[in-house]
Design an enzyme around this catalytic site. Structure first.
Site, mmCIF file in Angstrom:
data_model
loop_
_atom_site.group_PDB
_atom_site.id
_atom_site.type_symbol
_atom_site.label_atom_id
_atom_site.label_comp_id
_atom_site.label_asym_id
_atom_site.label_seq_id
_atom_site.Cartn_x
_atom_site.Cartn_y
_atom_site.Cartn_z
ATOM 1 N N LYS A 154 -21.940 60.972 29.318
ATOM 2 C CA LYS A 154 -22.411 62.204 29.968
ATOM 3 C C LYS A 154 -21.747 63.369 29.253
ATOM 4 C CE LYS A 154 -24.641 60.072 33.298
ATOM 5 N NZ LYS A 154 -26.056 60.161 33.586
ATOM 6 N N LYS A 181 -23.846 52.351 28.123
ATOM 7 C CA LYS A 181 -25.284 52.357 28.378
ATOM 8 C C LYS A 181 -25.875 53.677 27.887
ATOM 9 C CE LYS A 181 -28.168 53.105 32.409
ATOM 10 N NZ LYS A 181 -28.383 54.461 31.872
ATOM 11 N N ASP A 183 -28.311 56.719 28.185
ATOM 12 C CA ASP A 183 -28.970 57.280 29.358
ATOM 13 C C ASP A 183 -30.478 57.100 29.225
ATOM 14 O OD1 ASP A 183 -27.160 59.705 31.231
ATOM 15 O OD2 ASP A 183 -28.703 58.302 31.905
ATOM 16 N N GLU A 184 -31.171 57.208 30.376
ATOM 17 C CA GLU A 184 -32.599 56.852 30.373
ATOM 18 C C GLU A 184 -33.423 57.760 29.460
ATOM 19 O OE1 GLU A 184 -30.891 57.938 32.933
ATOM 20 O OE2 GLU A 184 -31.817 59.839 33.500
ATOM 21 N N HIS A 274 -33.820 49.804 33.178
ATOM 22 C CA HIS A 274 -33.644 51.086 33.876
ATOM 23 C C HIS A 274 -34.957 51.413 34.588
ATOM 24 C CE1 HIS A 274 -32.615 55.144 34.885
ATOM 25 N NE2 HIS A 274 -31.413 54.978 34.395
ATOM 26 N N LYS A 314 -25.673 59.371 44.716
ATOM 27 C CA LYS A 314 -26.477 60.613 44.734
ATOM 28 C C LYS A 314 -27.977 60.364 44.890
ATOM 29 C CE LYS A 314 -27.085 60.724 39.716
ATOM 30 N NZ LYS A 314 -26.651 61.284 38.428
#
Ligand code: CAP
Ligand code: MG
Length: 435
Positions: A154, A181, A183-184, A274, A314
């Site tokens: 991130k 991983k 991110d999507e 994902h 979240k």
């Protein structure tokens, strides 16, 4: 006598006893103004199997064999039995285009939700299911028990390929995390192209494995614009020695996921699935498809591990719905939960590892384990690792310390007294449940 115009009600039969090899689908439905329950369920059964809006001049001999019947219903729930010959063997796209297709747009319905379907073993037998499934824990990480941990760099995008591998991946691998991983929404952008990312990740994976003596891997996102490119990317990840690859299942579609599974078997790899975009149609409790049924389809096709929610992070998804889904993914046989889950036997299809992710940090990891346990779970912590006040490696250590504290049945606060990284994470986030 005026000629009959409609024949929807011919697809309702309360006396129909479903055959052992029928596909039995449970829907939630809401008739539109002026539409009776029978008008509504007749349309659902008809338009998802062999009927249409008006009577037809000629009917094929086979029609009685392909008609679906609404056989059980009340004012908002209906069960429909589909003859197994309605669906091409081994093809999820075919089945979903029927039971997840046109009927969702019918004016006669205000809402329609595909809750679950009981798939007969005669249908299941033509699918491979996962190559590894939950066995990733022992076959890839050589451990008896989970969690399989991962961190996603991130901010989601913005790192170069080398920064992604050197500044983030290497640091969290050193801090004790199993996998990094993508991110999507990271695929092959100009600032972090696919090939260099694979190469740098392999370089720093080897360095981290050498220094820690632990198995390290990555969920590199092979989501592509076409199947040829998908295959090229999977091969590259394989050739650089990774055991996993990741695919954005929903945006790629069932055909691409099916192709990815074929490649996973060819290269003996595991797929991290994902589910980005699922909330477009799984979230509304009155319309769309449940995440439980989507997850069932993905186990059938053969994804090894699937995001299934946190219950405390979240993103939406209640603990109850997560547990109903997790049991369906993990067990070889599950019983029904009224209006939530149909019974299901899985035959030889391997269990799938559920992955909990989304707004997690060390302070709420125990709450996730209270839902999933620690034995068979993937745990993904992005911002909750890289937002640690002392950096990525300290964040990774704080995550692994929180896991250890839970396994030893010690409170985080007590464990933090002797583990400074966890202490610093608790100082920043406490037990916050982000929204
Ligand atoms: C989590 C995540 C995952 C979500 C996906 C994100 O990051 O990388 O994609 O968990 O949701 O982009 O939000 P954080 P789900 O750990 O920083 O929240 O797992 O529900 O499919
Ligand atoms: Mg993400």
């Amino acid at each position: 006598m005026a000629e009959e115009i409609e024949w929807y009600h011919e697809f309702i039969n309360k006396n129909y006893k479903p055959k052992k090899d029928d596909v039995k689908v449970l829907f939630y439905y809401e008739p539109a103004e002026g539409i009776t329950n029978e008008d509504a369920i007749g349309r659902i059964a008809s338009e998802s199997s062999s009927g249409t809006w008006t009577t037809l001049t000629e009917l094929p001999k086979l029609l009685p064999k392909v008609k679906a019947y609404a056989y059980e219903y009340d004012s908002n729930y209906v069960k429909i039995a589909y003859p197994i010959i309605d669906f091409e063997k081994g093809s999820v796209p075919c089945m979903v285009s029927a039971i997840g297709g046109n009927i969702f747009g019918m004016k006669a319905l205000n809402n329609l939700r595909l809750i679950d379907a009981e798939l007969p073993l005669d249908y299941i037998k033509d699918f491979k299911g996962p190559n590894y499934g939950v066995d990733v824990i022992k076959r890839i990480f050589k451990r008896k028990s989970g969690p399989v941990t991962s961190v996603v760099p991130k901010p989601k995008i913005g790192y170069t390929a080398e920064e992604h591998a050197k500044k983030v991946a290497y640091a969290v691998w050193k801090g004790g995390i199993d996998c990094v991983k993508d991110d999507e929404n990271l695929t092959n952008q100009s600032f972090n192209k696919f090939e260099p990312r694979v190469k740098f990740l392999a370089k720093y994976r080897d360095k981290a494995m050498k220094e820690t003596g632990e198995v390290k891997d990555a969920f590199i996102n092979v989501t592509s614009s076409n199947l040829k490119e998908l295959e090229r990317r999977v091969k590259l990840v394989h050739d650089y020695g990774f055991k996993y690859f990741m695919i954005d299942m929903v945006v790629s579609g069932f055909t691409a996921v099916g192709t990815a599974v074929e490649l996973a078997y060819d290269y003996d790899m595991a797929i991290h699935g994902h589910r980005a975009m699922h909330s477009m149609f799984t979230r509304n409790p009155k319309h769309g498809m449940t995440m439980l049924f989507l997850a069932k389809l993905l186990r059938l096709i053969g994804v090894d591990q699937i995001h299934t929610g946190t219950g405390v992070g979240k993103l939406e998804g209640s603990a109850e719905s997560i547990m109903a889904m997790e049991k369906m993914l993990m067990n070889q046989e599950v019983d029904k939960i009224e209006n939530v889950r149909m019974p299901q036997k899985w035959g030889k299809i391997k269990p799938v590892l559920p992955v909990s992710s989304g707004g997690l940090h060390p302070g709420i990891i125990p709450a996730v384990f209270d839902i999933y346990g620690t034995t068979n779970i993937g745990l993904q912590v992005g911002g909750g690792t890289l937002g640690h006040p002392d950096g990525a490696e300290a964040g990774a250590k704080a995550v692994t310390q929180a896991i250890e504290a839970y396994k030893q049945k010690i409170s985080l606060e007590e464990y933090a007294e002797k583990h400074k990284e966890l202490k610093r994470a608790l100082e920043k986030w406490g037990h916050l449940k982000p929204i």
